[in-house]
Design an enzyme around this catalytic site. Structure first.
Site, PDB file in Angstrom:
ATOM      1  CE  LYS B 211      -3.903  -2.287   0.350  1.00  0.00           C
ATOM      2  NZ  LYS B 211      -5.020  -2.189  -0.617  1.00  0.00           N
ATOM      3  CG  ASP B 239      -3.991  -0.742  -3.742  1.00  0.00           C
ATOM      4  OD1 ASP B 239      -4.503   0.307  -4.186  1.00  0.00           O
ATOM      5  OD2 ASP B 239      -4.663  -1.679  -3.268  1.00  0.00           O
ATOM      6  CD  GLU B 265      -4.947  -2.850  -6.540  1.00  0.00           C
ATOM      7  OE1 GLU B 265      -3.975  -3.625  -6.679  1.00  0.00           O
ATOM      8  OE2 GLU B 265      -5.917  -3.103  -5.805  1.00  0.00           O
ATOM      9  CD  GLU B 292      -9.948  -2.149  -3.959  1.00  0.00           C
ATOM     10  OE1 GLU B 292      -8.851  -2.644  -4.265  1.00  0.00           O
ATOM     11  OE2 GLU B 292     -10.254  -1.862  -2.796  1.00  0.00           O
ATOM     12  CG  ASP B 315     -15.343  -6.588  -5.131  1.00  0.00           C
ATOM     13  OD1 ASP B 315     -14.444  -6.374  -4.305  1.00  0.00           O
ATOM     14  OD2 ASP B 315     -16.489  -6.994  -4.801  1.00  0.00           O
ATOM     15  CG  HIS B 342     -10.650  -6.187  -4.501  1.00  0.00           C
ATOM     16  ND1 HIS B 342     -11.873  -6.082  -3.847  1.00  0.00           N
ATOM     17  CD2 HIS B 342      -9.713  -5.784  -3.619  1.00  0.00           C
ATOM     18  CE1 HIS B 342     -11.675  -5.614  -2.629  1.00  0.00           C
ATOM     19  NE2 HIS B 342     -10.387  -5.421  -2.454  1.00  0.00           N
TER      20      HIS B 342
END
Lengths: 424, 424
Positions: B211, B239, B265, B292, B315, B342
């Site tokens: 992240k 992400d 992402e 997602e 998703d 996701h």
């Protein structure tokens, strides 16, 4: 804070019927903020029936951000808006779309209603009195800066300072042009369409709108009848309410071209930026309009970037209320696209005229090709209802955002226990 | 039908923390369908806490379409999906986005779970046994035909008939590749990131994810540490969870380029098709992934049309369940974009592996550059939890969609009255 599920049984008369919405019950997830000083702030989000209770529940969930919050002045209202739309857990349910965003709209608008009442001004005039810096601080700039920066927005607003006092006086004297959708509901027969179209012209409207998209031959017959009833000088917009795919939108609209449609509204999915752009390119010079279901400023940004629309139809309570609509007005001005708000439903006319009037005084500074939708339903339930004179919205004069419904109406149409619903 | 508000207090350990979601409580708006034959269908939509009750209320509102409905076979499931997403009044609250769409996802997935259980097959294998015509009839083609027609979809599915039996056997033998996000949560310190990254490689993963987006210097330090821990041969995706505007996404990602990110992402708003396209163009050869939070097939269509993504991250319960994901798999195949779902949250790993396995057997017929996200949280609450071996998802073998939570977990974590919440 009070939250009330208000629903009007409009499906009984087919008022509001179109190609995607055959039997709406115009409804409001309605909120009243009670301030320490005894004043109230009224706001709502508009729905067409089922699910209005879900919006009410969503407003309750967001209430923690509103209860005890400061709403005095644009800085406080900007903070409130950002808190309402950026709760990190609730954001997952959107972000910034659907039920939670509709709920945020009701609360944001109620807070502005309260602030304008405290200032003793109708909202459009309250907004017109804010400085460019205050307006810019109301906007959530996240995701917008590739199209419009706060600095460029400031320049727009500063430029519009010149002549503002004259434009405020003009609005107060002459109001703002309207068009009417009342003749064109899909559930009406030809005779009723023709009669109402003639009445609209007699009342001073220069633009009307017809619903289309269910059956092509019906559409051609109704459009022909309406056109011959009003003559060539009246603009007739048509509205498909998202009924078509891209190719079908082009073919169907071309089959109506001989009757001179002013715009084709919602030809396809409101999410389909690229689809609208393709349709617009293939249909030119017929114009394309959309916006009532466009769920936030990021989508409007793209519709403008892609050259997908000729008219931007903002909605007062689809996006997160006044703050997000300030961003949308600035984007529209930046891209040179006229704003012609969506209205009708219940109370949307009351709300959007404030936004268009502010647009004129302080953002676009023009009324060219700008009209506000008007539908003559359900105004009797409001304490400061819209007044139309000679096809124009009169400027609201009561302090606030004109969102307040009469107490009797709130009781009578509350769902499911109000007397209007219990007896049916 | 039972609806249960289930929430896990994950915010206490910062599992799942990222740049936009600092303190999620992984939750499910959970539904159980009770069929006449005594069988059950389980489904849920995933949220991160507050507002999960709103999703439960939305599921209750949609229950009228499910109770008494036929769910036997793909035609019936297609009808149910369309009824759930096209109630003319509820559609106003979207359309096809936000809370009401999340609720539809839970119900659609529960109906497919029931159908697959009745067939005695895990969902991926049940789907793999349907004919191309049956799959095409499950899709709502409205708004898609400018990009992909039912006929073109049929051709894709018919081409994939060849070799399907071998691919099913391969899936059953070897499973499907995974990558893991477990090392990379923003709330973890460097030492934990490095330790978990090394463990992931030791467990057989060839891709991990970090992240980013809160603080650039932190990101660079963590990324450098993770890169030197795993070496150059392991793919490290990053992400940003929607943190940036377009320019910022480009600048920030370029500042991480020296550590060789495999993809970036969610660099910006999930609604911003044109923004993603601009970012991808400016960042090439660094790849762009999103999905997602992409709310429906119309948005995925545009991301593909605009060339905005290198990887499509569907998703299981953001769009309206299996049916809408069938459309998305077909669109991705048509545009040649790999689907890398996701997962994580609660139960999303259990669900999405069925979709990727069906994609391999019956749509794309390849695993090249395809990986399913894996996060090792909360699987202990499921009756048929995901099994990972050597960095790959094992093929589910139990009949159904693997959505069923243990009764004890449903009781213990039910909100707000379950024992786990009462005692805190």
């Amino acid at each position: 804070m009070d939250v009330i599920d208000v629903r009007f049984p409009t499906s009984r008369s087919l008022d509001g019927s179109d190609a995607m919405n055959p039997d709406p019950d115009y409804s409001a997830a309605y909120v009243v903020l009670h301030a320490d000083d005894g004043r109230e702030g009224h706001g709502f989000t508009f729905t067409i029936g089922r699910g209005n209770d879900i919006c009410c529940a969503a407003i309750e969930t967001l209430s923690e951000y509103v209860i005890g919050a400061d709403v005095d002045g644009p800085a406080a209202l900007g903070d409130l808006y950002r808190r309402l739309t950026h709760d990190s857990q609730i954001r997952w349910l959107g972000p910034e779309k659907g039920v939670m965003h509709l709920a945020a709209a009701a609360l944001v608008n109620a807070a502005w209603d309260l602030a304008a009442r405290r200032a003793g001004l109708p909202l459009w005039k309250y907004l017109s009195g804010l400085t460019p810096e205050e307006i810019v601080a109301c906007v959530d700039w996240r995701y917008l800066t590739d199209a419009l920066t706060p600095e460029a927005a400031l320049a727009i607003l500063r430029e519009a300072e010149e002549g503002k006092a004259e434009r405020i006086a003009e609005i107060e004297r002459d109001g703002y042009p309207a068009y009417t959708t009342s003749p064109g509901w899909l559930g009406y027969d030809d005779e009723k369409v023709v009669r109402l179209a003639r009445e609209a012209v007699a009342e001073g409207y220069t633009q009307i709108k017809l619903k289309v998209g269910a059956d092509l031959e019906d559409d051609r017959r109704r459009f022909a009848a309406a056109r011959s009833a009003v003559g060539p000088g009246i603009r007739i917009a048509v509205d498909a309410n998202q009924r078509w795919d891209v190719d079908q939108a082009v073919e169907w609209t071309k089959a109506l071209a001989e009757f001179d449609p002013w715009w084709i509204e919602e030809p396809t999915s409101p999410d389909d930026v690229l689809g609208h752009a393709a349709i617009r390119k293939r249909l030119a010079p017929i114009k394309v309009a959309t916006g009532e279901h466009v769920h936030n400023r990021v989508m409007f940004k793209q519709l403008l970037q892609a050259g997908a629309i000729d008219f931007l139809q903002l909605d007062a309570a689809r996006v997160a209320g006044v703050n997000e609509n300030l961003a949308i007005l600035l984007l529209a001005k930046h891209f040179g696209v006229p704003v012609c708000p969506h209205a009708g439903g219940v109370g949307l006319c009351e709300l959007v005229c404030h936004l268009s009037m502010f647009d004129y005084t302080s953002v676009s500074a023009t009324m060219d090709d700008r009209v506000i939708e008007y539908v003559d339903h359900l105004h009797e339930h409001f304490t400061a209802p819209t007044v139309i004179e000679n096809g124009r919205y009169r400027a609201p004069t009561e302090p606030g955002f004109s969102a307040e419904m009469k107490r009797d109406s709130l009781i009578r149409f509350s769902y499911p226990h109000g007397p209007e619903w219990r007896s049916n």
